[in-house]
Design a protein around this motif. Structure first.
Motif, PDB file in Angstrom:
ATOM      1  N   ILE A   5       0.820  -1.205   0.000  1.00  0.00           N
ATOM      2  CA  ILE A   5       0.000   0.000   0.000  1.00  0.00           C
ATOM      3  C   ILE A   5       0.853   1.254   0.000  1.00  0.00           C
ATOM      4  O   ILE A   5       0.439   2.313  -0.486  1.00  0.00           O
ATOM      5  N   ASN A   6       2.081   1.162   0.514  1.00  0.00           N
ATOM      6  CA  ASN A   6       2.935   2.354   0.602  1.00  0.00           C
ATOM      7  C   ASN A   6       3.215   2.969  -0.763  1.00  0.00           C
ATOM      8  O   ASN A   6       2.950   4.151  -0.972  1.00  0.00           O
ATOM      9  N   PRO A   7       3.765   2.218  -1.734  1.00  0.00           N
ATOM     10  CA  PRO A   7       3.985   2.829  -3.047  1.00  0.00           C
ATOM     11  C   PRO A   7       2.688   3.152  -3.779  1.00  0.00           C
ATOM     12  O   PRO A   7       2.683   3.980  -4.684  1.00  0.00           O
ATOM     13  N   ALA A   8       1.575   2.513  -3.383  1.00  0.00           N
ATOM     14  CA  ALA A   8       0.310   2.803  -4.049  1.00  0.00           C
ATOM     15  C   ALA A   8      -0.160   4.221  -3.763  1.00  0.00           C
ATOM     16  O   ALA A   8      -0.690   4.902  -4.638  1.00  0.00           O
ATOM     17  N   ILE A   9       0.033   4.681  -2.523  1.00  0.00           N
ATOM     18  CA  ILE A   9      -0.410   6.043  -2.192  1.00  0.00           C
ATOM     19  C   ILE A   9       0.733   7.053  -2.294  1.00  0.00           C
ATOM     20  O   ILE A   9       0.496   8.246  -2.247  1.00  0.00           O
ATOM     21  N   LEU A  10       1.960   6.536  -2.410  1.00  0.00           N
ATOM     22  CA  LEU A  10       3.129   7.398  -2.609  1.00  0.00           C
ATOM     23  C   LEU A  10       3.839   6.918  -3.872  1.00  0.00           C
ATOM     24  O   LEU A  10       4.822   6.166  -3.803  1.00  0.00           O
ATOM     25  N   VAL A  13       7.684   6.713  -4.297  1.00  0.00           N
ATOM     26  CA  VAL A  13       8.520   5.938  -3.384  1.00  0.00           C
ATOM     27  C   VAL A  13       9.226   4.822  -4.156  1.00  0.00           C
ATOM     28  O   VAL A  13       8.583   4.030  -4.846  1.00  0.00           O
ATOM     29  N   SER A  14      10.544   4.771  -4.030  1.00  0.00           N
ATOM     30  CA  SER A  14      11.328   3.726  -4.675  1.00  0.00           C
ATOM     31  C   SER A  14      12.056   2.849  -3.652  1.00  0.00           C
ATOM     32  O   SER A  14      12.644   1.837  -4.012  1.00  0.00           O
ATOM     33  N   ARG A  15      12.002   3.245  -2.391  1.00  0.00           N
ATOM     34  CA  ARG A  15      12.714   2.486  -1.346  1.00  0.00           C
ATOM     35  C   ARG A  15      11.905   2.516  -0.060  1.00  0.00           C
ATOM     36  O   ARG A  15      11.498   3.580   0.406  1.00  0.00           O
ATOM     37  N   ILE A  16      11.653   1.337   0.506  1.00  0.00           N
ATOM     38  CA  ILE A  16      10.930   1.209   1.771  1.00  0.00           C
ATOM     39  C   ILE A  16      11.866   0.582   2.792  1.00  0.00           C
ATOM     40  O   ILE A  16      12.458  -0.477   2.550  1.00  0.00           O
ATOM     41  N   VAL A  17      12.002   1.241   3.922  1.00  0.00           N
ATOM     42  CA  VAL A  17      12.813   0.722   5.022  1.00  0.00           C
ATOM     43  C   VAL A  17      11.884   0.037   6.012  1.00  0.00           C
ATOM     44  O   VAL A  17      10.978   0.674   6.565  1.00  0.00           O
ATOM     45  N   ALA A  18      12.076  -1.259   6.217  1.00  0.00           N
ATOM     46  CA  ALA A  18      11.273  -2.015   7.178  1.00  0.00           C
ATOM     47  C   ALA A  18      12.017  -2.060   8.506  1.00  0.00           C
ATOM     48  O   ALA A  18      13.142  -2.572   8.585  1.00  0.00           O
ATOM     49  N   LEU A  43      10.616  -2.570  -9.017  1.00  0.00           N
ATOM     50  CA  LEU A  43       9.528  -1.644  -8.709  1.00  0.00           C
ATOM     51  C   LEU A  43       9.843  -0.810  -7.474  1.00  0.00           C
ATOM     52  O   LEU A  43       9.727   0.414  -7.482  1.00  0.00           O
ATOM     53  N   VAL A  44      10.216  -1.504  -6.413  1.00  0.00           N
ATOM     54  CA  VAL A  44      10.547  -0.815  -5.164  1.00  0.00           C
ATOM     55  C   VAL A  44      11.566  -1.654  -4.399  1.00  0.00           C
ATOM     56  O   VAL A  44      11.512  -2.888  -4.419  1.00  0.00           O
ATOM     57  N   PRO A  66      13.615  12.114   0.044  1.00  0.00           N
ATOM     58  CA  PRO A  66      12.468  11.939  -0.863  1.00  0.00           C
ATOM     59  C   PRO A  66      12.536  10.582  -1.560  1.00  0.00           C
ATOM     60  O   PRO A  66      13.617  10.068  -1.848  1.00  0.00           O
ATOM     61  N   GLY A  67      11.376  10.028  -1.802  1.00  0.00           N
ATOM     62  CA  GLY A  67      11.331   8.729  -2.465  1.00  0.00           C
ATOM     63  C   GLY A  67      11.503   7.560  -1.532  1.00  0.00           C
ATOM     64  O   GLY A  67      11.650   6.414  -1.973  1.00  0.00           O
ATOM     65  N   GLU A  68      11.474   7.831  -0.208  1.00  0.00           N
ATOM     66  CA  GLU A  68      11.634   6.763   0.769  1.00  0.00           C
ATOM     67  C   GLU A  68      10.490   6.793   1.773  1.00  0.00           C
ATOM     68  O   GLU A  68       9.880   7.841   2.002  1.00  0.00           O
TER      69      GLU A  68
END
Length: 225
Positions: A5-10, A13-18, A43-44, A66-68
């Motif tokens: 859902i994160n890249p769907a609303i943003l 975003v190309s990078r997600i930190v878990a 994709l991400v 930005p993008g994270e």
């Protein structure tokens, strides 16, 4: 779906930190995220942070750009095995981070996180009550039914405003919490009273003008006679 859902609303975003810990549950989640990262290749990018003390975590979160975005799963232990309070970590992380924080649990709503596809404690309680009352008949029939019955899209309106997240991009059926009342919502009783007073005053002035006109017309007729 919770992290997709994160890249769907943003969309940028190309990078997600878990962010998670090194507990048994945390390690299992890290393996799931690694598998998801492979499926989202190109994709991400998904990077796991699970080796840190709290000050180190906050310092690294401040350096994001930005993008994270951050996907936070409850952290109960730091790198050195010291206990941490998951809600407190979420609050400090959301405040310090230079990127929006999402999660998977509605118990963290109100800590400053933006929200996400969350497990709802209220809905879980409802299912437990149904099972207690009706036995197996009260339980969801399939895993898909269970997910639909216990999860939903929840977002914090204040965080959406902070990160300038377009509410039109939220999934259908999303619940936006902590919505701050606008000027009209906040002061509508006073505005209504002022509007009624203005209307009454307008009617009174109109009646006086009409009465004055009728009086002048009557005096004119009397003068002619």
């Amino acid at each position: 779906l919770a992290i997709r859902i994160n890249p769907a609303i943003l969309p940028r975003v190309s990078r997600i930190v878990a962010v998670l810990d090194r507990s048994a549950v945390g390690r299992a989640r890290a393996e799931q995220l690694a598998a998801l990262s492979r499926s989202l290749s190109g994709l991400v990018e998904i990077e796991v942070w699970n080796e840190f003390t709290l000050p180190e975590l906050l310092e690294r979160a401040r350096a994001l750009g930005p993008g994270e975005a951050i996907f936070y799963l409850p952290v109960q232990l730091d790198r050195e095995g010291r206990p941490l309070a998951p809600f407190d970590v979420a609050s400090r992380l959301a405040e310090a981070a230079s990127a929006p924080v999402f999660s998977h649990f509605d118990s963290l709503m109100g800590s400053g996180i933006a929200g996400g596809y969350l497990v709802s404690g209220v809905q879980l309680g409802r299912i437990i009550g149904q099972v207690a009352a009706r036995g197996d008949e009260g339980a969801p029939a399939t895993q898909e039914d269970y997910s639909r019955a216990t999860m939903g899209y929840y977002f914090d309106d204040r965080a959406l405003a902070r990160w300038r997240i377009d509410r039109k991009r939220l999934p259908e059926g999303s619940v936006v919490m902590f919505r701050e009342a606008g000027f009209v919502e906040r002061y509508w009783p006073y505005l209504l009273a002022a509007a009624i007073a203005f209307l009454l005053e307008t009617l009174l002035v109109a009646a006086l003008i009409r009465g004055s006109a009728q009086k002048r017309r009557a005096l004119g007729l009397l003068a002619q006679e």
